[in-house]
Design a protein around this motif. Sequence first.
Motif, mmCIF file in Angstrom:
data_model
loop_
_atom_site.group_PDB
_atom_site.id
_atom_site.type_symbol
_atom_site.label_atom_id
_atom_site.label_comp_id
_atom_site.label_asym_id
_atom_site.label_seq_id
_atom_site.Cartn_x
_atom_site.Cartn_y
_atom_site.Cartn_z
ATOM 1 N N ARG A 26 42.854 49.758 31.064
ATOM 2 C CA ARG A 26 43.289 49.852 32.450
ATOM 3 C C ARG A 26 42.110 49.934 33.413
ATOM 4 N NH1 ARG A 26 46.291 47.155 33.275
ATOM 5 N NH2 ARG A 26 46.679 48.032 35.325
ATOM 6 N N LEU A 27 41.013 50.510 32.968
ATOM 7 C CA LEU A 27 39.820 50.572 33.807
ATOM 8 C C LEU A 27 39.299 49.170 34.098
ATOM 9 C CD1 LEU A 27 37.645 52.424 35.118
ATOM 10 C CD2 LEU A 27 36.393 52.248 32.960
ATOM 11 N N ILE A 28 39.235 48.335 33.078
ATOM 12 C CA ILE A 28 38.747 46.969 33.259
ATOM 13 C C ILE A 28 39.703 46.169 34.146
ATOM 14 C CG2 ILE A 28 38.221 44.804 32.066
ATOM 15 C CD1 ILE A 28 37.323 46.477 29.681
ATOM 16 N N GLU A 29 41.001 46.264 33.856
ATOM 17 C CA GLU A 29 41.975 45.479 34.604
ATOM 18 C C GLU A 29 42.083 45.920 36.057
ATOM 19 O OE1 GLU A 29 43.670 42.786 33.767
ATOM 20 O OE2 GLU A 29 42.598 42.754 31.858
ATOM 21 N N ASN A 30 42.103 47.224 36.301
ATOM 22 C CA ASN A 30 42.265 47.703 37.674
ATOM 23 C C ASN A 30 41.016 47.504 38.511
ATOM 24 O OD1 ASN A 30 44.804 48.448 36.923
ATOM 25 N ND2 ASN A 30 44.649 50.563 37.599
ATOM 26 N N PHE A 31 39.847 47.490 37.875
ATOM 27 C CA PHE A 31 38.625 47.263 38.643
ATOM 28 C C PHE A 31 38.614 45.852 39.227
ATOM 29 C CE2 PHE A 31 34.299 47.025 39.887
ATOM 30 C CZ PHE A 31 33.820 48.321 39.975
ATOM 31 N N LYS A 32 39.174 44.901 38.498
ATOM 32 C CA LYS A 32 39.206 43.527 38.987
ATOM 33 C C LYS A 32 40.586 43.138 39.527
ATOM 34 C CE LYS A 32 40.158 41.621 34.389
ATOM 35 N NZ LYS A 32 39.704 40.682 33.341
ATOM 36 N N MET A 33 41.401 44.126 39.870
ATOM 37 C CA MET A 33 42.742 43.866 40.392
ATOM 38 C C MET A 33 42.662 43.028 41.670
ATOM 39 S SD MET A 33 45.984 44.244 40.180
ATOM 40 C CE MET A 33 46.107 45.471 38.893
ATOM 41 N N PHE A 34 43.447 41.951 41.687
ATOM 42 C CA PHE A 34 43.414 41.069 42.852
ATOM 43 C C PHE A 34 44.803 40.620 43.275
ATOM 44 C CE2 PHE A 34 43.463 36.704 44.490
ATOM 45 C CZ PHE A 34 42.755 36.880 45.669
ATOM 46 N N ASP A 35 45.518 39.936 42.375
ATOM 47 C CA ASP A 35 46.747 39.251 42.774
ATOM 48 C C ASP A 35 47.828 40.205 43.254
ATOM 49 O OD1 ASP A 35 46.792 40.269 40.256
ATOM 50 O OD2 ASP A 35 47.370 38.421 39.247
ATOM 51 N N LEU A 36 47.961 41.365 42.618
ATOM 52 C CA LEU A 36 48.994 42.314 43.026
ATOM 53 C C LEU A 36 48.731 42.833 44.439
ATOM 54 C CD1 LEU A 36 51.463 44.065 42.267
ATOM 55 C CD2 LEU A 36 49.849 45.757 41.392
ATOM 56 N N VAL A 37 47.496 43.258 44.699
ATOM 57 C CA VAL A 37 47.147 43.795 46.012
ATOM 58 C C VAL A 37 47.127 42.691 47.058
ATOM 59 C CG1 VAL A 37 45.389 45.087 47.295
ATOM 60 C CG2 VAL A 37 45.813 45.618 44.889
ATOM 61 N N ASP A 38 46.704 41.496 46.687
ATOM 62 C CA ASP A 38 46.660 40.381 47.631
ATOM 63 C C ASP A 38 48.052 40.026 48.134
ATOM 64 O OD1 ASP A 38 45.112 38.178 48.931
ATOM 65 O OD2 ASP A 38 46.416 36.933 47.682
ATOM 66 N N GLN A 39 49.030 40.041 47.248
ATOM 67 C CA GLN A 39 50.399 39.746 47.654
ATOM 68 C C GLN A 39 51.039 40.911 48.392
ATOM 69 O OE1 GLN A 39 52.232 36.950 47.405
ATOM 70 N NE2 GLN A 39 50.499 35.833 46.555
ATOM 71 N N LEU A 40 50.652 42.115 48.061
ATOM 72 C CA LEU A 40 51.315 43.288 48.623
ATOM 73 C C LEU A 40 50.805 43.620 50.021
ATOM 74 C CD1 LEU A 40 53.440 45.403 47.812
ATOM 75 C CD2 LEU A 40 51.562 46.831 46.970
ATOM 76 N N THR A 41 49.482 43.724 50.181
ATOM 77 C CA THR A 41 48.920 44.136 51.475
ATOM 78 C C THR A 41 47.860 43.190 52.001
ATOM 79 O OG1 THR A 41 47.195 45.477 50.426
ATOM 80 C CG2 THR A 41 49.310 46.552 50.862
ATOM 81 N N ASN A 42 47.308 42.338 51.148
ATOM 82 C CA ASN A 42 46.205 41.449 51.521
ATOM 83 C C ASN A 42 45.020 42.242 52.094
ATOM 84 O OD1 ASN A 42 44.892 38.970 51.745
ATOM 85 N ND2 ASN A 42 45.673 38.580 53.797
ATOM 86 N N GLY A 43 44.841 43.448 51.579
ATOM 87 C CA GLY A 43 43.726 44.276 52.027
ATOM 88 C C GLY A 43 44.012 45.125 53.235
#
Length: 323
Positions: A252-269
């Motif tokens: 989960r550390l590796i995956e969440n550090f490079k998390m992109f698509d979920l956050v991009d669709q949800l808030t776009n930063g």
Amino acid sequence: MSTLEIGGRAAPAAGHMAPAVPQRHATRRVPRGLSDRTLAWLFVGPTLLLLLAFNIFPLLWTIALSFTNYRANRPNAELVWVGASNYARVLADEDVWANMQATAHFLLWSITLELLLGFGLALLLNKRFKGHSFFSTVILLPMMLAPAVVGTFWKYFFEPQYGIFNHLVGFLGGPSGFTMLGDTRLSPWAIVLVDTWMWTPYVMLLLLAGLRSIPPYLYEAAEIDRASEWTKFWRITLPMVMPFIVLALLFRLIENFKMFDLVDQLTNGGPGSVTELASIHLKREAFEKWRTGYASALAIILFVAIYGLSLVTVRYLDRVKQR
């Protein structure tokens, strides 16, 4: 007479055997098969070529670009070697440190909640009860969905006008027009909530496998010694499952550090940049501002950070296994 003539040829008499004439058999060369080393290279070779083509070469190319002023939207422009100035600019950029702080907040709380909830669900499902297989399958459904789909779904779920979340808040007596994704204080917790909902089943699956691997005789011996439930958990369950906990932490550390698509669709930063994780900032620098050399330096720094955290976790996992 010692011989009889039959058909004009002398035949040996009864009781006498003719000497055996050795026959020459044609020797055939048995073709030798491929050696084990050759077979190994035949199987491993295509994988190594794919690894070089899709992993090693892009990494080396990114490292080379990080020392230049290259822009992907100007491929024919003069390429200037700038040395380590891109790395210096990245490390001095206040936006990068703000993004790293947002990433650290997301990592800390999402992984903590996923480990706690995943462990609790694993302990619950480890007990054989009626319908536990059905509930196990239902709990695994969120992790079967694509992150982009999950982000879009929760975005509509949090929508302030017609989202179900606002209706639930109003039903419980909360304020109307509640904006989970539009509030700078709540939106970081929104992405933590969604990621926890999606990936807690994955952690639960790993820890459930760890619980199922504990030998039953350990608990039987504890029962004979009249150990309490807390003692059995603290002395048997937790130490035996600890390698699986560290492994889930690493994944989960590796995956969440490079998390992109979920956050991009949800808030776009957004709103502003409070949920702009390091991966979101990297995408904007590379594909919106087209500062490819700068973005390459940022990518290498993130790679080193992920590698360092993973190395520490793996060493801790080795120490846990040796106990």
